[in-house]
Design a protein around this motif. Structure first.
Motif, PDB file in Angstrom:
ATOM      1  N   UNK A 108       0.878  -1.176   0.000  1.00 38.05           N
ATOM      2  CA  UNK A 108       0.000   0.000   0.000  1.00 38.05           C
ATOM      3  C   UNK A 108       0.912   1.222   0.000  1.00 38.05           C
ATOM      4  N   UNK A 109       0.950   1.911  -1.123  1.00 40.50           N
ATOM      5  CA  UNK A 109       1.767   3.114  -1.238  1.00 40.50           C
ATOM      6  C   UNK A 109       1.083   4.263  -0.497  1.00 40.50           C
ATOM      7  N   UNK A 110      -0.211   4.448  -0.757  1.00 40.75           N
ATOM      8  CA  UNK A 110      -0.971   5.480  -0.056  1.00 40.75           C
ATOM      9  C   UNK A 110      -2.464   5.262  -0.289  1.00 40.75           C
ATOM     10  N   UNK A 111      -3.261   5.918   0.537  1.00 42.03           N
ATOM     11  CA  UNK A 111      -4.711   5.910   0.362  1.00 42.03           C
ATOM     12  C   UNK A 111      -5.077   7.060  -0.572  1.00 42.03           C
ATOM     13  N   UNK A 112      -6.096   6.831  -1.376  1.00 40.88           N
ATOM     14  CA  UNK A 112      -6.565   7.849  -2.317  1.00 40.88           C
ATOM     15  C   UNK A 112      -7.600   8.742  -1.622  1.00 40.88           C
ATOM     16  N   UNK A 113      -7.607  10.036  -1.914  1.00 41.58           N
ATOM     17  CA  UNK A 113      -8.645  10.901  -1.356  1.00 41.58           C
ATOM     18  C   UNK A 113     -10.036  10.457  -1.814  1.00 41.58           C
ATOM     19  N   UNK A 114     -10.972  10.501  -0.907  1.00 41.58           N
ATOM     20  CA  UNK A 114     -12.361  10.132  -1.224  1.00 41.58           C
ATOM     21  C   UNK A 114     -13.075  11.375  -1.730  1.00 41.58           C
ATOM     22  N   UNK A 115     -12.886  11.650  -3.018  1.00 40.43           N
ATOM     23  CA  UNK A 115     -13.530  12.813  -3.625  1.00 40.43           C
ATOM     24  C   UNK A 115     -13.764  12.553  -5.108  1.00 40.43           C
ATOM     25  N   UNK A 116     -14.440  13.489  -5.733  1.00 45.23           N
ATOM     26  CA  UNK A 116     -14.799  13.359  -7.142  1.00 45.23           C
ATOM     27  C   UNK A 116     -13.575  13.344  -8.052  1.00 45.23           C
ATOM     28  N   UNK A 121     -10.292  10.203 -11.868  1.00 46.88           N
ATOM     29  CA  UNK A 121      -8.939   9.918 -12.345  1.00 46.88           C
ATOM     30  C   UNK A 121      -8.572   8.442 -12.239  1.00 46.88           C
ATOM     31  N   UNK A 122      -9.195   7.720 -11.329  1.00 40.74           N
ATOM     32  CA  UNK A 122      -8.821   6.338 -11.065  1.00 40.74           C
ATOM     33  C   UNK A 122      -9.542   5.385 -12.004  1.00 40.74           C
ATOM     34  N   UNK A 123      -9.033   4.144 -12.123  1.00 40.40           N
ATOM     35  CA  UNK A 123      -9.628   3.196 -13.064  1.00 40.40           C
ATOM     36  C   UNK A 123     -11.080   2.856 -12.741  1.00 40.40           C
ATOM     37  N   UNK A 124     -11.813   2.513 -13.784  1.00 43.99           N
ATOM     38  CA  UNK A 124     -13.190   2.059 -13.638  1.00 43.99           C
ATOM     39  C   UNK A 124     -13.313   0.750 -14.392  1.00 43.99           C
ATOM     40  N   UNK A 139       2.354   1.546  -8.226  1.00 42.46           N
ATOM     41  CA  UNK A 139       2.953   0.941  -9.420  1.00 42.46           C
ATOM     42  C   UNK A 139       1.891   0.493 -10.420  1.00 42.46           C
ATOM     43  N   UNK A 140       0.867   1.276 -10.571  1.00 40.59           N
ATOM     44  CA  UNK A 140      -0.143   0.962 -11.574  1.00 40.59           C
ATOM     45  C   UNK A 140      -1.185  -0.048 -11.137  1.00 40.59           C
ATOM     46  N   UNK A 141      -1.374  -0.213  -9.840  1.00 40.05           N
ATOM     47  CA  UNK A 141      -2.390  -1.123  -9.322  1.00 40.05           C
ATOM     48  C   UNK A 141      -3.114  -0.451  -8.159  1.00 40.05           C
ATOM     49  N   UNK A 142      -4.375  -0.870  -7.953  1.00 39.19           N
ATOM     50  CA  UNK A 142      -5.204  -0.271  -6.918  1.00 39.19           C
ATOM     51  C   UNK A 142      -5.980  -1.333  -6.150  1.00 39.19           C
ATOM     52  N   UNK A 143      -6.465  -0.926  -4.978  1.00 40.88           N
ATOM     53  CA  UNK A 143      -7.376  -1.745  -4.176  1.00 40.88           C
ATOM     54  C   UNK A 143      -8.756  -1.103  -4.299  1.00 40.88           C
TER      55      UNK A 143
END
Length: 187
Positions: A108-116, A121-124, A139-143
């Protein structure tokens, strides 16, 4: 006669080869200059970090849920209420009970802000439906966690691997609660 044919070829292909070498060298120099010039300055880095931190510490779940047309799980909302938890960064989670010689770590590099802005910007993933990428590996991956019609208490954590590691769409943990309580080590 063969001597003249070789000399003719040298006069034709010699300058072409020389031009190709010059083009490769010029392209390399141009890339190096561009890379050097495009580095952000310290004040730009600080401004970007301050903006990220401001967004992270002031979540906007109502706006995100309105855009999704679904409700996020209660456990995700609780995570963003805990200001120290969402500021944690640069760690690895280890799934307990793995009986392998080399345990599986989930960075876990960091948590993403919970906003619009993050939502847009993040994958769908069309096949997963509405949800939110709440953390990144850097590194190009998300939770990712799913949103639903009714507010769920919790939801499984799914790994979106765009780095080609072969774990894309894998359920990492049965719930966010479980995921967040795995043992941590520095990343």
């Amino acid at each position: 006669m063969q001597y003249h044919q070789r000399v003719d070829k040298l006069f034709v292909f010699g300058p072409l080869a020389f031009a190709a070498v010059l083009l490769v060298i010029a392209t390399g120099i141009r890339r190096a200059i561009t890379r050097f010039r495009s580095r952000p300055k310290p004040d730009q880095l600080k401004a970007a970090y301050d903006s990220y931190l401001r967004r992270l510490l002031h979540p906007q779940p109502d706006v995100v849920e309105k855009e999704l047309g679904k409700l996020l799980p209660e456990r995700l909302l609780q995570l963003y209420e805990d200001k120290s938890a969402v500021q944690a960064a640069g760690f690895q989670l280890e799934k307990p009970g793995s009986k392998r010689w080399w345990p599986k770590h989930w960075p876990v590099y960091c948590f993403e802000p919970l906003d619009l802005e993050s939502l847009n910007e993040l994958p769908y993933e069309e096949e997963l439906g509405p949800g939110f990428c709440f953390a990144t590996t850097g590194r190009g991956s998300w939770y990712w966690i799913a949103a639903s019609d009714e507010r769920a208490t919790d939801s499984p954590v799914i790994y979106l691997d765009y780095d080609g590691g072969g774990s894309h769409g894998k359920i990492v943990a049965d719930s966010l609660e479980v995921f967040l309580h795995w043992p941590r080590s520095p990343g």
